[in-house]
Design a protein around this motif. Structure first.
Motif, short mmCIF file in Angstrom:
data_model
loop_
_atom_site.label_atom_id
_atom_site.label_comp_id
_atom_site.label_asym_id
_atom_site.label_seq_id
_atom_site.Cartn_x
_atom_site.Cartn_y
_atom_site.Cartn_z
N LEU A 69 74.24 28.71 84.17
CA LEU A 69 73.51 29.96 84.42
C LEU A 69 74.15 30.73 85.57
N ILE A 118 68.18 36.59 85.20
CA ILE A 118 67.84 35.39 84.44
C ILE A 118 66.43 34.99 84.81
N LEU A 130 74.39 28.00 76.35
CA LEU A 130 74.88 28.65 77.58
C LEU A 130 76.39 28.60 77.64
#
Length: 482
Positions: free
Chosen positions: A121, A65, A51
């Protein structure tokens, strides 16, 4: 706002900031029809590091996501191996590793694992993006509190209840557990759901409610089979504006029936009118302003989409046998993408498992001609033999598939990547393991400005100019092969 506290939080609170950047290294032998730096990606490596590696290219660009992390039931035996710079944390995590049901602090460790990943994220998510997280009762309440803190309570979208199986309560101590959850949060108020539309029939009449084009349709059944005795389950009370029970009435004055079962009736979209001194309930149907079609909103209960049995059968059909437990069916992810990922979206799954998310992206592209891209991250050794292999077969075709498009192949490509050595300026001075120019340029651009960019970054002139925006030019003089 109340906050969630857990053991180890002070040590991992800013851990995502200390994770090093590692360039993505393509593996052409495991890729399929690779098309370049903006291709679909399957990344084999620790998902926390992956990530971080994605930030220079994808920060603020991911529209949707979907992740399916360990549910922390006590049976998975997952390991926490983040290199947190704290001797106390390292000693703590060595105890009861892997984490199992005997570990009384497994909930704290799960939260420590999820916290930095959710922060990264969020950085990757576009302003109009949304994140969906599959979970069950073991961590659902703690996950929601953590996401309230990271994404903001005001950005909560829905807690979707997904019926994962029909019946079968032999493995439940009390009541049959038929459902899981999908928690969803948006990045900001710019997020909008992609509602389905249906052709509008001639009945009803056009109105405006809350500034939107709509029509009102009578909720009580008229015409044939309009009596309570015709459909007893369609006879039940709803509350009128005065708070009284209101029952349907047939045109002849007898006990009637509604047009919908109670679980199908959206009571938030009932419009009440008084006619001749009596209340009349009408269903509100909103129209799409452009197409004129009826907007169909999903409920927060996904009742008949697909089950875990479907997911197991998909593995058997595509891979020849069931390879992994607890995979999700294509239908579930496909539905989430339908309402959230427009045709040019980038979709990310950092707990990729059997590659269901890539399958769903390719299937949706095949259906509507879209050009959605997927990024999968899988840390386990089966990243190539299961995750990527499923995607290869879905792209090329599955001979025994029931679906004609899957038999023929959904088409597409992907680049298979691993994680390279961390980019460290001091280590670079030794002249060993130097990153490519484009990787270092992307890293420096993001570190200096927070910007991310698609495509390959190369020097445009002898001065080292590699990127320009409205007010700033960025330069890098660097030759790794010099």
């Amino acid at each position: 706002m109340p906050t969630l506290d857990f053991k180890g939080k002070q040590h991992i609170y800013a851990h995502h900031l200390t994770v090093p950047y590692r360039p993505l290294e393509p593996d052409t032998g495991r890729s399929l029809n690779p098309t370049g730096v903006d291709d679909n990606l399957i990344i084999h490596g620790d998902n926390l590091h992956a990530l971080k590696a994605l930030l220079p290219r994808y920060a603020g660009r991911i529209k949707c996501i979907y992740i399916d992390p360990p549910y922390n039931t006590g049976n998975e035996g997952w390991c926490y191996n983040d290199n947190v710079n704290s001797p106390l944390m390292q000693e703590w995590f060595e105890q009861h590793a892997p984490v199992d049901g005997e570990d009384l602090e497994r909930h704290d460790k799960w939260l420590c694992m999820m916290w930095p990943r959710l922060h990264l994220l969020k950085e990757l998510l576009a302003d109009d993006g949304v994140i969906f997280v599959s979970i069950d009762d073991n961590e659902q309440h703690r996950l929601r509190m953590m996401m309230d803190q990271i994404f903001g309570e005001e950005h909560f979208v829905a807690n979707i209840t997904w019926r994962k199986k029909a019946g079968g309560g032999q493995d439940s101590e009390y009541l049959a557990q038929e459902h899981d959850y999908v928690l969803s949060y948006r990045k900001s108020e710019h997020f909008k759901l992609e509602f389905r539309t249906e052709e509008v029939t001639a009945d009803g009449f056009n109105k405006t409610k809350n500034g939107r084009k709509c029509r009102f349709i009578k909720l009580e059944k008229w015409g044939a089979s309009a009596l309570r005795t015709d459909r007893p389950t369609m006879f039940y009370p709803i509350k009128d504006p005065d708070g009284n029970d209101f029952y349907p009435q047939a045109p002849n004055g007898a006990e009637g029936r509604w047009r919908k079962l109670p679980e199908k009736l959206d009571r938030d979209h009932i419009h009440w009118e008084k006619r001749k001194g009596h209340w009349t309930p009408l269903e509100v149907e909103y129209f799409d302003e452009v197409s004129g079609q009826k907007i169909v909103k999903d409920r927060t209960i996904f009742y008949d989409i697909a089950t875990t049995t479907d997911a197991a059968n998909e593995q058997k059909n595509i891979l020849g046998q069931k390879k992994l437990d607890n995979s999700k069916p294509v239908g579930l992810v496909h539905r989430l993408l339908e309402i959230s990922a427009s045709p040019k979206s980038i979709v990310l799954d950092s707990f990729a498992g059997t590659g269901t998310t890539a399958h769903a992206v390719l299937a949706l592209n095949k259906e509507d001609g879209g050009n959605r891209k997927f990024i999968l991250v899988e840390c386990e050794d089966y990243a190539n033999t299961i995750t990527a292999e499923r995607v290869r077969r879905v792209i090329n075709g599955v001979p025994n598939a029931k679906d004609a498009s899957l038999r023929k192949g959904l088409g597409g490509s992907f680049s298979y990547c691993t994680l390279g050595n961390p980019i460290d300026v001091e280590r670079m001075l030794t002249g060993k393991n130097l990153p490519e120019y484009s990787e270092l340029a992307a890293y420096l651009l993001h570190t200096a400005s927070g910007l991310s960019t698609s495509g390959s970054l190369e020097a445009k002139n002898e001065d080292g100019l590699f990127y320009s925006n409205d007010d700033t030019d960025y330069y890098l003089l660097y030759r790794p092969d010099y």
